[in-house]
Structure formats: C-alpha cells, structure tokens
Design a protein around this motif. Sequence first.
Motif, PDB file in Angstrom:
ATOM      1  N   ASN A 333       0.801  -1.226   0.000  1.00 13.09           N
ATOM      2  CA  ASN A 333       0.000   0.000   0.000  1.00 13.09           C
ATOM      3  C   ASN A 333       0.840   1.285   0.000  1.00 13.09           C
ATOM      4  O   ASN A 333       0.398   2.321   0.495  1.00 13.09           O
ATOM      5  N   PHE A 334       2.041   1.213  -0.553  1.00 11.46           N
ATOM      6  CA  PHE A 334       2.924   2.383  -0.535  1.00 11.46           C
ATOM      7  C   PHE A 334       2.536   3.404  -1.587  1.00 11.46           C
ATOM      8  O   PHE A 334       2.867   4.586  -1.466  1.00 11.46           O
ATOM      9  N   PHE A 335       1.914   2.969  -2.662  1.00 14.66           N
ATOM     10  CA  PHE A 335       1.770   3.810  -3.850  1.00 14.66           C
ATOM     11  C   PHE A 335       0.459   3.445  -4.514  1.00 14.66           C
ATOM     12  O   PHE A 335      -0.062   2.344  -4.300  1.00 14.66           O
ATOM     13  N   ALA A 336      -0.116   4.333  -5.315  1.00 17.60           N
ATOM     14  CA  ALA A 336      -1.348   3.960  -6.021  1.00 17.60           C
ATOM     15  C   ALA A 336      -1.336   4.502  -7.446  1.00 17.60           C
ATOM     16  O   ALA A 336      -0.720   5.544  -7.733  1.00 17.60           O
ATOM     17  N   LEU A 337      -1.998   3.770  -8.317  1.00 12.15           N
ATOM     18  CA  LEU A 337      -2.291   4.239  -9.664  1.00 12.15           C
ATOM     19  C   LEU A 337      -3.792   4.400  -9.750  1.00 12.15           C
ATOM     20  O   LEU A 337      -4.532   3.413  -9.591  1.00 12.15           O
ATOM     21  N   ALA A 338      -4.242   5.622  -9.927  1.00 14.81           N
ATOM     22  CA  ALA A 338      -5.684   5.900  -9.975  1.00 14.81           C
ATOM     23  C   ALA A 338      -6.080   6.087 -11.442  1.00 14.81           C
ATOM     24  O   ALA A 338      -5.609   7.019 -12.096  1.00 14.81           O
ATOM     25  N   LEU A 339      -6.923   5.199 -11.927  1.00 17.56           N
ATOM     26  CA  LEU A 339      -7.421   5.349 -13.291  1.00 17.56           C
ATOM     27  C   LEU A 339      -8.795   6.006 -13.229  1.00 17.56           C
ATOM     28  O   LEU A 339      -9.670   5.542 -12.475  1.00 17.56           O
TER      29      LEU A 339
END
Length: 343
Positions: A333-339
């Motif tokens: 859960n360090f990073f996210a890609l939001a589409l």
Amino acid sequence: MSYEPFAGSAAPQGRERLAESSDRLRIDVHRRTAGSTELAEDVRRGLLAPQKTLPPKYFYDDRGSELFDAICDLPEYYLTRTGQALLDRVAAQIVRAARPSVLVEFGSGTSRKTRTLLNALARARRDVCYVPMDVSEGMLRRAALALLREYPSLRIHGIVADYERDLHRLPPGRQRLVLFLGSTIGNLTRTATAEFLRALRRQLGSGDYFLLGVDLVKPVEILEAAYNDRAGITAEFNRNILRVINRDLDAAFDLDEFEHVAFFNREQSQIEMHLRARSAQRVAIGGLDLTVPFAAGETIHTEISRKFTRDEVETALRVAGFQPVDWHTPPNNFFALALSRAT
Ligand code: AVI
C-alpha cells in the motif's frame, strides 16, 4: 483515424517552433519567455518573501535531472521501484479499460515507465501515437528517438512545454489515455493540483482516460528516509538549485554553507525540503542586482512532496470532472495508480 498529427497541421509561430517533423516523429517547441527572465522573477520573488522559497522546477538542469535519476535507484527511495512494479502488474488491465489510440504523458523525462504501457499496447495489438510533454527538449528528443527504434509502428508527437502552464498546447485527439506518473503531482500545492486537474479536464473529451500515480501516506520513518538518503544524493539534488542560480544569475551561494533538511509535516501530509543557512551571511546575486541576507538557521523552502489517501485523490478527481474507475495498489500500500475517466 482519431488523431492525425502528421498531416497538414500548421507549424507553430513565433517563439514556438516545429523542431522536427518526419513520418513518425514531430516535436513542437513552445517557449513563452526566455528561461532566465522567468528564473530571475521567480528567484527575486522567492528570496524576498518572509519564508524564502524557490520553485522546485529549477532543480532540473542536466545535472539535476541526472541526480534525480540517481535518486530513483536509491534503496531508500521506494517510489520509483514500487510505482514501476505496480505498473508492470496492471498495465494490461489499464490498456483493456482505456483502449487508447493516443498516449499522452506529462513530465515524460526518459519515458522509463512508458515502455511498460507500450509493451502492453503492442501485446493487445493497438497502434498508438505517443505524446510526451516535457520542459527538456534534449531529454524528450533522446527518449523519442530511442522509442522510435524500439517500436517500429509507434508515432510520436513530442511537446516541449511546461505542463503546469501549457496544457492548452495538447493536440486534439480522441480515445486518449493521459499519464501523470511518479507522484509528480505531489510537488504541486493543493490549490495548484485542483487548478491543474480542472485545466486538464477542459482539454479532454468525455471518455478520455487519466492515469495518475500518487505516493500514499505511510510511517514517517519510511517517508523521511526516502528524502534523507545515506549516500547524500538527495542533499546534492537539493543544493543543485543553488548551483543553477549561481550559474544562470551570477550569484555567489557557497553550497557548503547550506544544509539539506527534509522532514514530514504531518498536518499538511507532505515532505518538505529546505536548505538551511549554517551561519548568518549575505549572498550577492549579480544578475538581479540584489544582496540577500540570511540569519543563521534560516531556511529556503525548495520543495513539497505531498502524500495522499485514496479518499483525497478520488475527491479531487471527482471535483475536477473525472469519474474514478480503478484504484491499483501494491500489497504494501505504498503507492497507487488511480485510473479515471473524463465524464
Ligand atoms: C519528482 N518528484 C515526484 C520527486 C518526489 O519524490 O517528490 C522529487 C524528489 N525530491 C526529492 N527526492 C525526489
């Protein structure tokens, strides 16, 4: 054909120029003011403010860009590794959802991560036009030429411009997937982020997609280690802004007199980078005809790097006119890609 950048469009005028045009490559260069005039105004305004500040975009001359590349490989700097591994895992899914025929990328740099999407697009047998936008013409050109060699059916329409000011330079098109990766959006203030998202939405048609990389809130030790690496590369990167001012504005900053400071500001949920004067001093800036006094311990605030929650990101997207579609995260859960999709 939803996008025809190579057929009969007029060359840009004035300061803008068409740097290159061939069957598969076109590069447009847009420069609003001579770089040093803008630098002079920003430095004067920033160093005369009660809390001295300098805009982080001035980190990135050739040396600064190399230092940033080195940061991306540091053991403490989890962002690039984590973002890349995540993109490797979900690229095919993103391509299936967005079905793009144009891939736009802001702050494309060396186009490191782009290859992951181009490979997924090739596997899905989708031909695309790649539209990288970056302030560095040299870097954009080198990256474009390398990509053309690697992807024989790729067309590239590069835009040398500043994505914060020049979004209207984006060529028209349909079925676009816009990439803003690496959590670069975290270097904008909350207000600038909202403005950027709104301006981006205005440039897009409904149904275009936007893939945004964001660094997430996590334990403070991990965050602070990422900006205080043991090899001292981030400190060099931070001080590089003074080197740029020394060179381009004939200033006399003694780099050894300024200490790198980076800490997590919990209230603002952001890493802050500063340069702290080790002693009281006066620094002459010949190009501005100005001498700037520093008290011992006084800082120049050089960068923020905001750390996000899902709620915050999706709310900002909705407010700007995007519908969140997918939220991809790695196991830690360090990073996210939001589409999201322009509504
Ligand atoms: C470009 N940007 C996302 C980096 C960051 O982490 O905010 C810039 C950086 N500053 C220090 N290290 C890296």
